[in-house]
Enzyme design. Structure first.
Site, PDB file in Angstrom:
ATOM      1  N   ASP A   1       5.599  -7.355  10.199  1.00  0.00           N
ATOM      2  CA  ASP A   1       6.678  -7.736  11.056  1.00  0.00           C
ATOM      3  C   ASP A   1       6.373  -8.925  11.768  1.00  0.00           C
ATOM      4  OD1 ASP A   1       4.329  -6.050  12.272  1.00  0.00           O
ATOM      5  OD2 ASP A   1       5.592  -6.396  14.008  1.00  0.00           O
TER       6      ASP A   1
ATOM      7  N   ASP B   1       0.940  -1.072  -0.073  1.00  0.00           N
ATOM      8  CA  ASP B   1      -0.053   0.061  -0.047  1.00  0.00           C
ATOM      9  C   ASP B   1       0.930   1.211   0.055  1.00  0.00           C
ATOM     10  OD1 ASP B   1      -2.654  -0.047  -0.422  1.00  0.00           O
ATOM     11  OD2 ASP B   1      -3.341   0.535   1.723  1.00  0.00           O
TER      12      ASP B   1
ATOM     13  N   ASP C   1       0.757  -9.489   9.558  1.00  0.00           N
ATOM     14  CA  ASP C   1       1.294  -8.270   9.651  1.00  0.00           C
ATOM     15  C   ASP C   1       2.691  -8.281   8.806  1.00  0.00           C
ATOM     16  OD1 ASP C   1      -0.921  -6.781  10.723  1.00  0.00           O
ATOM     17  OD2 ASP C   1      -0.254  -6.816  12.575  1.00  0.00           O
TER      18      ASP C   1
ATOM     19  N   ASP D   1     -10.657  -6.054  12.243  1.00  0.00           N
ATOM     20  CA  ASP D   1     -10.578  -7.546  12.644  1.00  0.00           C
ATOM     21  C   ASP D   1     -11.704  -8.018  13.466  1.00  0.00           C
ATOM     22  OD1 ASP D   1      -9.656  -5.737  14.670  1.00  0.00           O
ATOM     23  OD2 ASP D   1      -7.493  -6.733  14.577  1.00  0.00           O
TER      24      ASP D   1
END
Length: 723
Positions: free
Chosen positions: A244, A176, A242, A339
């Site tokens: 990370d 993104d 995610d 979520d």
């Protein structure tokens, strides 16, 4: 356990809990004279302390502690509302009601936690089908916005090495930060940066064997990014990570089986495990002593939610069924906690969720206090949005138990107001003489002390292995001012909040006072003045001493908490972007033609620490090239990794301590390094539970107070020194 039996168990448990609550409340409401209440308090405290010493992990004794605590707390709240609310004047009544509202909040959270955590799910492991073709196809989606390519490369490599039948899983990077919109923006520097990111990440994916996806416009933040990707992928399941969150090799092997066994399962969520300290842990230096803040949620609360079919999606480290997502139009994005909102919608449609408590990702906590607060403000605003826009108590399709699960998750985030009211209530009397608590000290001892001690002991029983006493209060207070303001904005306009990306991988070149500390200076000054005013009032007015003593105890507790907050708000230096983690694996160190037996002591994506057992000092010079032979690790993905020495010194016991930096030129070398550092989930479990901390609740509290005073002192010295 079959789904139908699960549903029956949930219904029986829910209505049994309602019946027990009503029975206990009726018993607690029975009036008695003060001497009888004092005797009851003594008996209750003796029982609670005795049970705390026994530490019943489960079974009837555990439920007895729960019911006894419920009785003492309910009796205290009834006494509070009937006997202690001063109504002398509107001002006094107003402040008293604010304080009582904070106590009501705490009581509701206590009762909900009793219900949710009284029985924890114990799910058996689910393996993959024996036939590869019976394994569902999986799309691994890794949303990214502004993370460094080096961080993304680690996550991509680990995702590409997930243990799963060949050809049944595909890995996608969802960029993104390089969208068409960003590559055509007016600012030439930002436009060039977006093009550079787009080209670098596309080349990275091509080199590793992953798939690069981006989109036209940055709409609806992370949810929009995932939903756009869903148009280009076709797997039966979706694993969301995610940027990370580095997965271990067994992630799919431990989660996919739940979808195969039960077609009604829409979600399998796993814990978020963080390999670096958050700002509270780093600035108070508690990371290796104290369980992390998220441990209570993922080790206890999510398991309690799971036992009621209420475990929800936490944004990452989770697998979802694609056809279920399609039913609700993908990841739902009406709020900024997309979520939990998605899980709410799918639970309301009758689908089921599963929580697997084994940690299988290694992620990064926000490194700076500003990043930490930005993350928590987003969570607070999003859960408040869900409460206002999609109130779970009124949501059609949810079971009574699920309504309570989601109510607890939303209602928890109102803690900033309760925490601030708790501080303001005592101060209103100590500073201005505004009565907020009309009770004698002997009455508080009879009603209040059993309530407080019972809540503390129940918390220690339920959460003692995962959360030390008063740590929750510290975390809540440090977030309170900024999160209260953020929540108030949602109440003014529930659709106003915008998704803010949490910064990760930040470094701090020097220690400093965070600018976000300013409101807490005023708060600390008021509490200190309140202490002095309270002591003065105690000496000057003997008739008010009972009330002063009760309120001074609260104020002193807040003073200690605020010292901890000041310690947290002095940012400690952090120069390492990729944290090192303890790891003990047998390896061989090769320097030239010398081979030395060694054991790893810590690892990171940038380097590794070793203890060498048969050192050859003459060849171990700083800057020397070396090779780490990790074939004894037992994986075909880890073999010989080129490195360079950064540290070499004798340890004093015949061994040497060696520091090594990876020198990685090929994809195979990168893969070997990532697998060495992140492949085995058993390592995360060991690292997770090793922080059992000090024995004894008083010892833990004393340790926390000592750290608070120590680092608050550094904060004060920095003010005096003008740093």
């Amino acid at each position: 356990m079959a789904p139908a039996i699960d549903d029956l168990y949930i219904r029986v448990r829910t209505w049994s809990a309602v019946g027990l609550f009503l029975a206990v409340a009726a018993l607690a409401a029975m009036p008695v004279e003060l001497p009888a209440q004092q005797a009851l308090a003594v008996v209750t405290l003796v029982l609670l302390v005795a049970l705390a010493l026994v530490e019943p992990a489960e079974g009837p004794m555990r439920y007895f502690v729960l019911l006894l605590t419920l009785f003492t707390s309910t009796r205290y709240m009834i006494w509070r509302v009937t006997e202690t609310i001063p109504a002398e004047n509107p001002l006094s009544l107003g402040f008293a009601l604010l304080l009582f509202a904070a106590e009501i909040y705490g009581y509701v959270i206590l009762v909900l936690s009793m219900f949710l955590s009284s029985d924890l799910a114990r799910r058996p492991a689910k393996g993959l089908p024996l036939a590869p073709e019976a394994c569902p196809t999986v799309d691994v989606l890794i949303p990214s916005y502004d993370e460094a390519p080096e961080l993304l490369e680690v996550t991509l490599l680990a995702a590409l090495n997930l243990r799963y039948p060949e050809g049944r899983a595909r890995v996608y990077l969802l960029d993104d930060g390089g969208t068409v919109q960003k590559r055509n923006q007016a600012d030439p520097e930002k436009r060039a940066a977006a093009w550079d990111r787009h080209e670098r990440l596309k080349a990275l994916c091509d080199r590793l064997g992953a798939h690069y996806l981006t989109r036209e416009r940055n709409e609806h933040a992370k949810a929009g990014n995932i939903n756009d990707a869903l148009r280009h992928v076709s797997g039966e399941l979706v694993l969301i990570l995610d940027a990370d969150h580095v997965p271990t090799r067994d992630f799919l092997a431990r989660t996919v089986g739940h979808f195969v066994d039960d077609p009604a399962v829409f979600l399998v969520q796993t814990p978020h495990f963080f390999m670096n300290p958050d700002p509270v842990e780093r600035n108070l230096d508690t990371f290796r002593e104290m369980p992390s803040e998220n441990e209570m949620f993922y080790s206890v609360i999510q398991r309690g939610l799971d036992s009621l079919n209420g475990s929800f999606f936490c944004g990452s480290a989770a697998v979802l069924r694609r056809r279920c997502l399609d039913e609700v139009g993908g990841v739902v994005g009406d709020t900024i906690t997309e979520d939990a909102e998605t899980a709410l919608e799918l639970h309301a449609r009758g689908y089921r969720s599963v929580f697997v408590p084994h940690p299988m990702v290694a992620g990064l906590s926000p490194e700076t206090f500003s990043g930490f607060i930005a993350q928590r403000m987003r969570w607070a605003q999003g859960m408040t949005q869900i409460f206002l826009l999609k109130n779970p108590l009124l949501k059609k399709g949810l079971s009574p138990a699920q309504r309570l699960c989601y109510l607890n998750s939303c209602f928890f985030w109102f803690f900033p107001f309760a925490r601030l009211f708790f501080i303001a209530g005592p101060l209103s009397y100590l500073l201005f003489g505004i009565a907020v608590y009309d009770a004698l000290a002997v009455e508080f001892l009879a009603y209040g002390v059993p309530h407080v001690i019972g809540a503390i002991l129940m918390s220690a029983l339920f959460y003692g292995r995962t959360r030390w006493l008063f740590v929750s209060e510290l975390y809540e207070l440090v977030q309170s001012v900024h999160c209260a303001s953020a929540i108030a904005k949602v109440f003014r306009n529930p659709r106003a909040p915008q998704f803010v990306v949490t910064p990760k991988g930040e470094t701090l070149s020097e220690s400093f006072r965070t600018p976000l500390a300013r409101p807490f200076y005023a708060m600390l000054a008021l509490v200190i003045v309140g202490e002095v005013a309270g002591l003065t009032r105690w000496l000057a007015d003997p008739t008010a001493r009972d009330m002063v003593v009760v309120l001074l105890m609260w104020n002193t507790f807040h003073l200690l908490l605020l010292l901890g907050v000041l310690g947290v708000l002095y940012e400690q230096q952090q120069r390492r972007a990729m944290p090192r983690l303890p790891r003990s694996l047998p390896v061989t160190l090769e320097i030239g033609d010398r081979h030395m037996a060694a054991e790893t002591t810590d690892v990171s994506a940038g380097g590794i620490g070793l203890r060498v057992f048969d050192p050859v000092p003459g060849v171990m010079a700083q800057g020397s090239p070396a090779v780490l032979d990790a074939s004894t690790f037992g994986s075909r993905f880890v073999s010989r990794v080129p490195m360079v020495l950064t540290l070499a010194r004798p340890a004093g016991d015949g061994t040497w301590t060696i520091g090594l930096r990876f020198v990685l030129d090929t994809a195979d070398q990168w893969r070997a390094a990532v697998m060495l550092c992140y492949a085995r989930s058993a390592e995360w479990e060991t690292f997770r539970v090793r922080r059992t901390g000090r024995e004894g609740q008083l010892g833990k509290v004393a340790f926390l107070v000592a750290r608070s005073v120590r680092f608050a002192g550094q904060h004060f010295l920095s003010i005096v020194g003008g740093r």
